[in-house]
Design a protein around this motif. Sequence first.
Motif, mmCIF file in Angstrom:
data_model
loop_
_atom_site.group_PDB
_atom_site.id
_atom_site.type_symbol
_atom_site.label_atom_id
_atom_site.label_comp_id
_atom_site.label_asym_id
_atom_site.label_seq_id
_atom_site.Cartn_x
_atom_site.Cartn_y
_atom_site.Cartn_z
ATOM 1 N N TYR A 182 -8.908 7.366 -5.287
ATOM 2 C CA TYR A 182 -9.284 6.325 -4.587
ATOM 3 C C TYR A 182 -7.333 5.455 -4.787
ATOM 4 O O TYR A 182 -6.857 5.356 -5.425
ATOM 5 N N GLY A 184 -6.669 3.393 -2.970
ATOM 6 C CA GLY A 184 -5.757 2.039 -2.397
ATOM 7 C C GLY A 184 -6.164 1.559 -1.065
ATOM 8 O O GLY A 184 -5.534 2.775 0.126
ATOM 9 N N ALA A 185 -6.460 0.391 -0.080
ATOM 10 C CA ALA A 185 -6.153 0.459 1.108
ATOM 11 C C ALA A 185 -5.246 0.136 1.586
ATOM 12 O O ALA A 185 -3.411 0.228 1.175
ATOM 13 N N ILE A 186 -4.809 0.569 3.548
ATOM 14 C CA ILE A 186 -3.098 0.602 3.651
ATOM 15 C C ILE A 186 -3.076 -1.037 4.211
ATOM 16 O O ILE A 186 -3.959 -0.272 5.209
ATOM 17 N N THR A 187 -1.979 -1.083 4.675
ATOM 18 C CA THR A 187 -1.699 -1.915 5.362
ATOM 19 C C THR A 187 -0.391 -2.427 5.847
ATOM 20 O O THR A 187 0.095 -1.203 6.176
ATOM 21 N N GLN A 193 1.681 1.912 8.396
ATOM 22 C CA GLN A 193 0.201 3.218 7.529
ATOM 23 C C GLN A 193 0.135 4.852 8.203
ATOM 24 O O GLN A 193 -0.179 5.264 7.461
ATOM 25 N N ASP A 255 -16.615 5.771 7.389
ATOM 26 C CA ASP A 255 -15.074 6.635 6.821
ATOM 27 C C ASP A 255 -15.316 6.365 5.346
ATOM 28 O O ASP A 255 -15.316 5.671 4.128
ATOM 29 N N GLY A 257 -12.952 8.285 4.002
ATOM 30 C CA GLY A 257 -11.315 8.709 3.084
ATOM 31 C C GLY A 257 -11.127 9.993 4.660
ATOM 32 O O GLY A 257 -11.741 10.763 5.035
ATOM 33 N N LEU A 332 -9.662 5.591 0.971
ATOM 34 C CA LEU A 332 -8.649 4.114 0.898
ATOM 35 C C LEU A 332 -9.061 3.258 1.085
ATOM 36 O O LEU A 332 -9.765 2.122 2.073
ATOM 37 N N ALA A 333 -9.563 3.021 -0.479
ATOM 38 C CA ALA A 333 -9.499 1.583 -1.296
ATOM 39 C C ALA A 333 -9.585 1.220 -2.469
ATOM 40 O O ALA A 333 -9.152 2.428 -2.864
ATOM 41 N N GLU A 334 -9.020 0.418 -3.024
ATOM 42 C CA GLU A 334 -9.522 0.260 -4.357
ATOM 43 C C GLU A 334 -11.029 1.067 -4.889
ATOM 44 O O GLU A 334 -12.285 0.974 -5.209
#
Length: 342
Positions: A182, A184-187, A193, A255, A257, A332-334
């Motif tokens: 995991y 984490g999200a990209i911003t 990104q 999605d 990943g 791409l998430a917590e």
Amino acid sequence: MKPFQYKAPDRTYTQSVASLGLTQVSFHSSDVRAQEMAASDPAVYAQAMQEVADEHLNGAEWRENMDNAFPSEVRPFGSVPTCPQVALMDNRSVTFDPRQTYDGRTVTKGEAVAGSLVSMEAPEVGVLVSGRISILDHTVQFGFTERSMAQTGEKLLNDLELSMASKIAESLEGQPSVSKVYAGAITGTPTAQAEDVLDLIAVHLDTYWGRDISEFGVLVPVSLRPVLNRAAQRAGLEDIDELVGTRVQVYSGTDRGIFLVPKAFAMLSFRENSEGDVWRVELSRNSSLLSWELEVSAVVDVMATAMVEVKVGGSDWETTQVALPLVKQLVLAEQPAPPVGP
């Protein structure tokens, strides 16, 4: 005849649809000869689409492109997948599911035996890739051009590619040789990104299975394609493949990943049918909808579960087969919080 005034058809012509082995009768009220009505004939349109799809998907160019994108084989009808076996030339510590040894000990770690073979196991299920388009008579009878047919064909192939990649990603997720991270999200901006994505790939690339990113296949969700394409444009590069350094395949749907798959150990195995074709391209008539149905389908096995012989508890004589952490899945998430007990 005045506009919108109906005139009963008083002429007919017949035509043969070779792929279906039938003859179709068409009624009309004009003086146009049958051979000059092709540009508004649904049967001509549908049959041309089928012939082009069959020629491309079952041709040598498609097989070559598929193998360039990712190591692939096309196996004869009725045969089983070819399981790659790669010699392990050095010791390798791996983590695998706890098990009980013959004397009741629980083992969570072991050391791979040098010189043993890393062998791929055939998946328990195959992946059926299928797509269909309905060619309604009334949408074709207004006329069509060669370019409009080409646009439809390109859209069909693009959708089929995304669908196949989506099923491959779905097949990979949850396999024993896939380790999930995991990230984490990209911003941020597209540039930021894209940089984050490239950094994640570089950090999590397992160099034991390949020295560089070019030795891996990369699967990314289609939502990342415009982000990576924008970064490639800003860097003056041609496409995202050149930006990442290897062939990047996008997939549609859920999605899941980013997947990093070593080309030396994993493979796609396509099945030929009894006629020697990978893709089944069928054209049928749906009389209830007054349309032609064009369907394409293929079956592929994703060979990505690697097994290796491992020493148990440091012993030189007690070994067992375990799954290697071969494929890396970057979500791409917590990481979700563990469930709270009662």
